[in-house]
Structures are given as C-alpha cells and as structure tokens.
Design a protein around this motif. Sequence first.
Motif, short mmCIF file in Angstrom:
data_model
loop_
_atom_site.label_atom_id
_atom_site.label_comp_id
_atom_site.label_asym_id
_atom_site.label_seq_id
_atom_site.Cartn_x
_atom_site.Cartn_y
_atom_site.Cartn_z
N MET A 67 42.01 34.23 57.43
CA MET A 67 41.33 34.89 58.55
C MET A 67 39.83 34.91 58.30
O MET A 67 39.37 34.74 57.18
N HIS A 68 39.11 35.13 59.37
CA HIS A 68 37.65 35.16 59.30
C HIS A 68 37.18 36.47 58.67
O HIS A 68 37.83 37.51 58.81
N LYS A 69 36.05 36.41 58.00
CA LYS A 69 35.50 37.57 57.31
C LYS A 69 35.24 38.73 58.26
O LYS A 69 35.56 39.89 57.96
N LYS A 70 34.67 38.44 59.42
CA LYS A 70 34.34 39.52 60.36
C LYS A 70 35.60 40.12 60.98
O LYS A 70 35.63 41.31 61.29
N THR A 71 36.65 39.33 61.13
CA THR A 71 37.91 39.84 61.64
C THR A 71 38.48 40.87 60.66
O THR A 71 38.89 41.97 61.06
N ALA A 72 38.50 40.51 59.39
CA ALA A 72 39.03 41.41 58.37
C ALA A 72 38.17 42.67 58.27
O ALA A 72 38.70 43.79 58.17
N SER A 73 36.85 42.51 58.32
CA SER A 73 35.95 43.66 58.24
C SER A 73 36.17 44.60 59.42
O SER A 73 36.17 45.82 59.25
N ARG A 74 36.35 44.03 60.60
CA ARG A 74 36.59 44.84 61.80
C ARG A 74 37.89 45.63 61.67
O ARG A 74 37.94 46.82 61.98
N LYS A 75 38.94 44.98 61.17
CA LYS A 75 40.23 45.66 61.01
C LYS A 75 40.12 46.79 60.00
O LYS A 75 40.62 47.90 60.24
N VAL A 76 39.46 46.53 58.87
CA VAL A 76 39.28 47.57 57.84
C VAL A 76 38.47 48.72 58.40
O VAL A 76 38.82 49.89 58.20
N ARG A 78 38.07 49.72 61.53
CA ARG A 78 38.82 50.51 62.52
C ARG A 78 39.88 51.37 61.87
O ARG A 78 40.09 52.52 62.26
N LEU A 79 40.56 50.82 60.86
CA LEU A 79 41.58 51.61 60.16
C LEU A 79 40.92 52.77 59.40
O LEU A 79 41.43 53.89 59.43
N ALA A 80 39.80 52.49 58.73
CA ALA A 80 39.11 53.52 57.97
C ALA A 80 38.63 54.65 58.88
O ALA A 80 38.71 55.83 58.53
N LYS A 81 38.16 54.26 60.06
CA LYS A 81 37.70 55.25 61.04
C LYS A 81 38.84 56.17 61.47
O LYS A 81 38.68 57.39 61.54
N ARG A 82 40.00 55.58 61.69
CA ARG A 82 41.16 56.39 62.09
C ARG A 82 41.66 57.28 60.96
O ARG A 82 42.05 58.43 61.18
N VAL A 83 41.64 56.76 59.73
CA VAL A 83 42.07 57.55 58.57
C VAL A 83 41.11 58.72 58.36
O VAL A 83 41.54 59.85 58.11
#
Length: 90
Positions: A67-76, A78-83
């Motif tokens: 996967m692309h670096k920015k895709t992974a960063s975006r997922k992390v 968003r998850l961190a924000k929710r946590v």
Amino acid sequence: MANTLQAKKRIRSNARRALVNKARKSRIRTFVKNVELALESGNAEEAQVALKAAQPELMRGVTKGVMHKKTASRKVSRLAKRVKALAVSA
C-alpha cells in the motif's frame, strides 16, 4: 500469451507475489478490524493495545509495497483519532 522465456517467468513470479501480497493485505485488514471491534466495544485500553499492534503492520505493508505510504498514514491517523476520542470520553 507470453512468448519469451522471461515473460513466462514474470507470469510465474507475479502469481507468487500476488499470493504473498494478498496474505499481507488480509493480515493488515485483520489488525485494523481488531481496532475497530475494540472501539465498538467501548474499551479504550483494548483499543489502544490493538492500535499499537496495527500501526507497525500498516507501515510494514508500506515497506513491502502493498500500500501507499499516505494511505497507511491516513488509516493510522483516523484510527488514532477515534481511539483518543474514546479514551477522553471514558
């Protein structure tokens, strides 16, 4: 259809790589799903632990070219924000 030996070899090696990449993507999705399940259950501590496990897995997918670096960063992100939101509200 491939005519040259090299083209035939590339077809074989691409098939092998596709299996490896498919397994890696599936593993990443499982880790992300574990974070989302912990978020749904409302357990902030469990969600934090799941996020810490998912982060390196996502970034490993980047280094392996799944996967692309920015895709992974975006997922992390968003998850961190929710946590974090769950931890603050708890």
